[in-house]
Write an enzyme that holds these catalytic residues in place. Structure first.
Site, PDB file in Angstrom:
ATOM      1  N   ALA A  65       0.859  -1.185   0.000  1.00 10.88           N
ATOM      2  CA  ALA A  65       0.000   0.000   0.000  1.00 10.88           C
ATOM      3  C   ALA A  65       0.896   1.237   0.000  1.00 10.88           C
ATOM      4  CB  ALA A  65      -0.896  -0.016   1.226  1.00 10.88           C
ATOM      5  N   GLY A 110       0.514  -5.040   1.148  1.00 13.61           N
ATOM      6  CA  GLY A 110      -0.756  -5.090   0.416  1.00 13.61           C
ATOM      7  C   GLY A 110      -0.607  -5.724  -0.963  1.00 13.61           C
ATOM      8  N   GLU A 113      -0.716  -9.310  -0.269  1.00 17.19           N
ATOM      9  CA  GLU A 113      -2.101  -9.612   0.123  1.00 17.19           C
ATOM     10  C   GLU A 113      -3.014  -9.675  -1.105  1.00 17.19           C
ATOM     11  OE1 GLU A 113      -1.912  -6.407   3.116  1.00 17.19           O
ATOM     12  OE2 GLU A 113      -2.802  -7.865   4.473  1.00 17.19           O
ATOM     13  N   GLU A 133       4.900  -4.927   6.924  1.00 15.37           N
ATOM     14  CA  GLU A 133       4.107  -3.949   7.685  1.00 15.37           C
ATOM     15  C   GLU A 133       4.611  -3.787   9.116  1.00 15.37           C
ATOM     16  OE1 GLU A 133       2.737  -6.263   5.657  1.00 15.37           O
ATOM     17  OE2 GLU A 133       0.908  -5.489   4.719  1.00 15.37           O
TER      18      GLU A 133
HETATM   19  C1  HXC Z   1       4.884   4.452  -1.501  1.00 17.69           C
HETATM   20  C2  HXC Z   1       6.772   3.505  -2.411  1.00 17.69           C
HETATM   21  C3  HXC Z   1       6.465   2.262  -1.785  1.00 17.69           C
HETATM   22  C4  HXC Z   1       5.271   2.191  -1.009  1.00 17.69           C
HETATM   23  C5  HXC Z   1       8.305   2.034  -2.882  1.00 17.69           C
HETATM   24  N1  HXC Z   1       7.917   3.311  -3.069  1.00 17.69           N
HETATM   25  N2  HXC Z   1       7.435   1.389  -2.108  1.00 17.69           N
HETATM   26  N3  HXC Z   1       5.999   4.579  -2.275  1.00 17.69           N
HETATM   27  N4  HXC Z   1       4.521   3.312  -0.891  1.00 17.69           N
HETATM   28  N5  HXC Z   1       4.854   1.062  -0.432  1.00 17.69           N
HETATM   29  C6  HXC Z   1       8.579   4.346  -3.863  1.00 17.69           C
HETATM   30  C7  HXC Z   1       9.815   4.888  -3.167  1.00 17.69           C
HETATM   31  O1  HXC Z   1       9.467   5.881  -2.245  1.00 17.69           O
HETATM   32  C8  HXC Z   1      10.596   5.435  -4.344  1.00 17.69           C
HETATM   33  O2  HXC Z   1      10.040   6.665  -4.755  1.00 17.69           O
HETATM   34  C9  HXC Z   1      10.292   4.444  -5.455  1.00 17.69           C
HETATM   35  O3  HXC Z   1       9.073   3.782  -5.072  1.00 17.69           O
HETATM   36  C10 HXC Z   1      11.381   3.386  -5.596  1.00 17.69           C
HETATM   37  O4  HXC Z   1      11.578   2.770  -4.333  1.00 17.69           O
HETATM   38  P1  HXC Z   1      13.031   2.625  -3.657  1.00 17.69           P
HETATM   39  O5  HXC Z   1      12.809   2.420  -2.203  1.00 17.69           O
HETATM   40  O6  HXC Z   1      13.924   3.737  -4.060  1.00 17.69           O
HETATM   41  O7  HXC Z   1      13.532   1.272  -4.345  1.00 17.69           O
HETATM   42  P2  HXC Z   1      14.529   0.186  -3.750  1.00 17.69           P
HETATM   43  O8  HXC Z   1      15.681   0.838  -3.054  1.00 17.69           O
HETATM   44  O9  HXC Z   1      14.781  -0.747  -4.882  1.00 17.69           O
HETATM   45  O10 HXC Z   1      13.700  -0.581  -2.616  1.00 17.69           O
HETATM   46  C11 HXC Z   1      12.577  -1.331  -2.977  1.00 17.69           C
HETATM   47  C12 HXC Z   1      11.760  -1.733  -1.703  1.00 17.69           C
HETATM   48  C13 HXC Z   1      11.427  -0.456  -0.900  1.00 17.69           C
HETATM   49  C14 HXC Z   1      12.569  -2.706  -0.869  1.00 17.69           C
HETATM   50  C15 HXC Z   1      10.500  -2.430  -2.199  1.00 17.69           C
HETATM   51  O11 HXC Z   1      10.859   0.531  -1.780  1.00 17.69           O
HETATM   52  C16 HXC Z   1      10.477  -0.692   0.205  1.00 17.69           C
HETATM   53  O12 HXC Z   1      10.811  -1.205   1.265  1.00 17.69           O
HETATM   54  N6  HXC Z   1       9.207  -0.262   0.025  1.00 17.69           N
HETATM   55  C17 HXC Z   1       8.196  -0.334   1.053  1.00 17.69           C
HETATM   56  C18 HXC Z   1       7.691  -1.764   1.229  1.00 17.69           C
HETATM   57  C19 HXC Z   1       6.654  -1.859   2.328  1.00 17.69           C
HETATM   58  O13 HXC Z   1       6.930  -1.547   3.504  1.00 17.69           O
HETATM   59  N7  HXC Z   1       5.419  -2.270   1.990  1.00 17.69           N
HETATM   60  C20 HXC Z   1       4.325  -2.389   2.912  1.00 17.69           C
HETATM   61  C21 HXC Z   1       3.474  -1.128   2.884  1.00 17.69           C
HETATM   62  S1  HXC Z   1       2.190  -1.157   4.100  1.00 17.69           S
HETATM   63  P3  HXC Z   1      10.928   8.023  -4.656  1.00 17.69           P
HETATM   64  O14 HXC Z   1       9.999   9.079  -5.153  1.00 17.69           O
HETATM   65  O15 HXC Z   1      11.306   8.163  -3.235  1.00 17.69           O
HETATM   66  O16 HXC Z   1      12.092   7.763  -5.558  1.00 17.69           O
HETATM   67  C22 HXC Z   1       0.977  -2.085   3.406  1.00 17.69           C
HETATM   68  C23 HXC Z   1      -0.248  -2.206   4.214  1.00 17.69           C
HETATM   69  C24 HXC Z   1      -1.382  -2.877   3.489  1.00 17.69           C
HETATM   70  O17 HXC Z   1       1.111  -2.603   2.345  1.00 17.69           O
HETATM   71  C25 HXC Z   1      -2.677  -2.388   4.037  1.00 17.69           C
HETATM   72  C26 HXC Z   1      -3.898  -2.967   3.371  1.00 17.69           C
HETATM   73  C27 HXC Z   1      -4.228  -2.540   2.044  1.00 17.69           C
END
Ligand code: HXC
Length: 259
Positions: A65, A110, A113, A133
């Site tokens: 998400a 998400g 999921e 998460e």
């Molecule tokens: C918003 C995101 C994002 C996310 C990545 N980006 N994941 N933006 N929400 N979940 C954006 C980054 O900010 C960045 O934009 C661009 O995508 C590239 O990501 P990087 O981090 O620079 O890439 P990398 O170094 O290759 O790392 C990849 C990654 C990392 C390991 C996947 O991005 C990451 O950890 N993302 C978050 C994963 C996460 O925690 N997901 C769970 C979310 S909570 P910019 O503009 O900064 O360059 C969830 C709850 C569900 O899902 C609820 C129910 C629906």
């Protein structure tokens, strides 16, 4: 309907939904959830569609998400904004046709999921799956705490959810989180091949088998067996059952019509 964050293509009875926010690794914001919900309703109603593939393409499935959208939300805002994801995920899970998730790269939070709402998951060798998460101080709120343990058992589900660790495709295969691992370049072709196989079967029988399994998982065994018995009997009212058995007797391939 025109979508902005997803692409929907239909070819030979197989619909492909592609998540399309590559600049943020297909992070799922409320617009994506709304459009996924709309697409699920559209494809459910379209009788010409016999199987559905959900993918993010060959690089990334979805990194979860949209954290930037959630970061400053209050509990009340989250409570209402999570609703579109629940609607979309429930619609996908309950589509009366087979749904295949084709996963390349990250399928996180998400995003992972979303794959759990599909009937079958195919992963590319480069796939990384996980529920990070917990590292954000939250929990998998898109059905992960419910669908994941039902799929892989509570022990493994707890390990994944408590740690937030990512696992590679082969490990996901080993624990039953995905059905199959294929080379990255073959992901969509494999998904289409499997979708084509499902689509060639009797659509009513496939729909009822899906319903028996999904509904049965919510019932005790006796009720589930009764439900299966009713669905089984009902299929003898279809032309496809007559055609399928006649074709066997005549030693030819069945020509199912989905009625
Ligand atoms: C918003 C995101 C994002 C996310 C990545 N980006 N994941 N933006 N929400 N979940 C954006 C980054 O900010 C960045 O934009 C661009 O995508 C590239 O990501 P990087 O981090 O620079 O890439 P990398 O170094 O290759 O790392 C990849 C990654 C990392 C390991 C996947 O991005 C990451 O950890 N993302 C978050 C994963 C996460 O925690 N997901 C769970 C979310 S909570 P910019 O503009 O900064 O360059 C969830 C709850 C569900 O899902 C609820 C129910 C629906």
């Amino acid at each position: 309907m025109a979508y902005e964050t997803i692409l929907v293509e239909i070819e030979e009875g197989i619909a492909t939904i592609t998540l399309n926010r590559p600049e943020v690794l297909n992070a799922l914001n409320s617009q994506v959830f709304n459009e996924l919900g709309e697409a699920a309703a559209q494809l459910t109603a379209d009788q010409s569609v016999r199987a559905v593939i959900i993918t993010g393409g060959e690089k990334v499935f979805a990194a979860g998400a949209d954290i930037k959208q959630m970061a400053s939300a209050t509990a009340v805002e989250v409570s209402s904004s999570v609703r579109p994801s629940m609607i979309a995920f429930n619609r996908i899970e309950n589509m009366p046709k087979p749904v295949i998730a084709a996963i390349a790269g990250y399928a996180l939070g998400g995003g992972c999921e979303l794959t759990l709402t599909a009937d079958v998951r195919i992963a590319a060798e480069n796939a990384q799956l996980g529920f990070p998460e917990i590292k954000l101080g939250i929990l998998p709120g898109g059905g992960g705490t419910q669908r994941l343990p039902r799929l892989i058992g509570p022990g493994k589900a707890k390990e994944l959810i408590f740690s937030g660790d990512f696992i590679p495709a082969e490990e996901a295969l080993r624990i039953g989180l995905v059905n199959k691992v294929v080379p990255a370049g073959q992901l969509l072709a494999e998904a289409r091949k499997m979708a084509g196989k499902f689509a060639a079967r009797g659509a009513v029988a496939v729909q009822m088998a899906k319903s028996c399994i999904n509904e049965g998982l919510q019932m005790d065994l006796d009720r589930g067996l009764q439900y299966e018995h009713k669905c089984f009997s009902l299929l003898f009212a279809t032309e496809d059952q007559k055609e399928g058995m006649q074709a066997f007797v005549e030693k030819r391939k069945p020509n199912f019509k989905g009625k």
